[in-house]
Design a protein around this motif. Sequence first.
Motif, PDB file in Angstrom:
ATOM      1  N   PHE A  78      -3.921   2.262   0.087  1.00  0.00           N
ATOM      2  CA  PHE A  78      -3.494   3.267  -0.883  1.00  0.00           C
ATOM      3  C   PHE A  78      -4.504   4.406  -0.941  1.00  0.00           C
TER       4      PHE A  78
ATOM      5  N   MET B   2       2.525   1.755  -3.466  1.00  0.00           N
ATOM      6  CA  MET B   2       1.555   2.248  -4.445  1.00  0.00           C
ATOM      7  C   MET B   2       1.325   3.747  -4.240  1.00  0.00           C
ATOM      8  N   LEU B   3       1.226   4.159  -2.977  1.00  0.00           N
ATOM      9  CA  LEU B   3       1.008   5.574  -2.667  1.00  0.00           C
ATOM     10  C   LEU B   3       2.204   6.416  -3.102  1.00  0.00           C
TER      11      LEU B   3
ATOM     12  N   GLY C 298       0.821  -1.212   0.000  1.00  0.00           N
ATOM     13  CA  GLY C 298       0.000   0.000   0.000  1.00  0.00           C
ATOM     14  C   GLY C 298       0.854   1.260   0.000  1.00  0.00           C
TER      15      GLY C 298
ATOM     16  N   SER D 189       6.413   7.539   2.377  1.00  0.00           N
ATOM     17  CA  SER D 189       4.989   7.843   2.532  1.00  0.00           C
ATOM     18  C   SER D 189       4.690   8.371   3.928  1.00  0.00           C
TER      19      SER D 189
ATOM     20  N   THR E  74      -4.713  -1.887  -1.760  1.00  0.00           N
ATOM     21  CA  THR E  74      -5.352  -0.844  -2.568  1.00  0.00           C
ATOM     22  C   THR E  74      -6.223   0.055  -1.702  1.00  0.00           C
TER      23      THR E  74
ATOM     24  N   ILE F 202      -8.213   5.026  -7.897  1.00  0.00           N
ATOM     25  CA  ILE F 202      -7.805   3.992  -6.927  1.00  0.00           C
ATOM     26  C   ILE F 202      -8.957   3.037  -6.651  1.00  0.00           C
TER      27      ILE F 202
END
Length: 469
Positions: free
Chosen positions: A265, A51-52, A48, A183, A262, A87
């Motif tokens: 994310f 992806m971010l 996650g 992140s 996801t 997303i």
Amino acid sequence: MSALNVTLLVVYLGFMAVVALRFSRASAMRDGEDFVLAGRSLSTTVLGATMLATFVGSGSIIGGANFVYTYGPIPGVFFFAGTLIGILCLLVLVTRVRTGGFRTVPELFQDRYGTAARCIGTVMIIIAFVGITAYQFTGAGYIISLMVPVSETQGAVVAAVLVTVLSMSGGLKSVAWTDALSSALVVLGLFVCLVYLFATDVGGLGGYVDRLDPALSTITGGLPPLALLGYFLPVFLLILGDQNMHQRLSAARDSRTAVRATLLFFGGALLMITPIVLLASTSSFLLPGIEADTAVLALAGGDLTPPVVGGLLLVGAFALIVTTGSSYLLTSSANIVYDLVFLGRPERAGGRLGVAVGRSSVLLLAVLAFVMVQFFPTVLELQMYAYTMYGAALTPVILAALFWRRAGTVSAIATIVVGGAVTVAWEVSGRASELNSVVVSLPAALATLVVTALLFPRRVAPAEEPAAA
């Protein structure tokens, strides 16, 4: 420049070096799949976070901030809605993406459309992703110039070297773990800066509303609806078809992990986008007349924030941009390895040779990205070009490969060519400053896809399973 900023930057660079060395060892990098998909071993949290950090980089904290500073917070929400809605749509793609098991999007094209579509798609992906990498260099270079006494160009060179080394070292394994830290660091930096400014300079939410320019308080910010749509679509289309997102979904331990990551994310993007919108619009009355690209980052300098708050924001933003650039360099190198150099010979890409070619490709692509960035005056302009090139030319073909069995080779090739050609023609004409090219190129690409699929449908064997469509 302050000693604290330099210290924070050195600590971050040291951490990056440790991670790169750890995952560059032979035991951690056995073959090409380890380099590209992290051995399909990523957990929910790491997946996650990567992806971010991959998607929310310089395009958000510089390009998105530019948009909010120029047009206001409500249009800014519409701009960033492309990310959030995209997303949520990824959740629909998880099963189909993982079922295919493809390392790159062109491998999907090979399965559905043939070799010609795969080669053309590869070229388009590399062109788009080199553009995305390029504006990460610009953003990181500007941040370095705020922290140490170097020019923005010199800072961009330093950033390019760091991004390249990180990508070449441990592949997705090193990128994913540094993404997790980046992140957390940028979300912390953004919120600390937001809370401090609202408490000391803005006067709370009431002061923010009172001081915001009425021209920036409108729904559209003075943009015609079609122009506003032109900023929403590129981000939305890219995230749906982004090879980075598809690779990361494939790199999850299992489908459940991919779904949970996801959702993580989505939550992380919401946490990151909210302070960007508020800080950029706050900058419009705290720092009127500055370059719009610097709307958020400029708040870290001067007398507005103490060194520790400003330093945390700058290092967090720098970390995010570096990891985004690393991700796009890495995924582009996978295209060179699997879709060009070892096309038709995938077994040769699986060993040490594949890793070596991948690392060499990263270096080549980094040089091309640094050259490309010289031709676009702002991050926002380069961002819209790169996103549109991918979103208009490739995303319709990717979604058709996953969901529409009628689309065949003719449809894929024609759509990619038309979408890419119209994007380039519109940019070259100079009209992109008035209306982003996606508003023209996407309808042209979709019309081409539908018409050619109806005229030249794909021939499906009777025994072919629907899941393969």
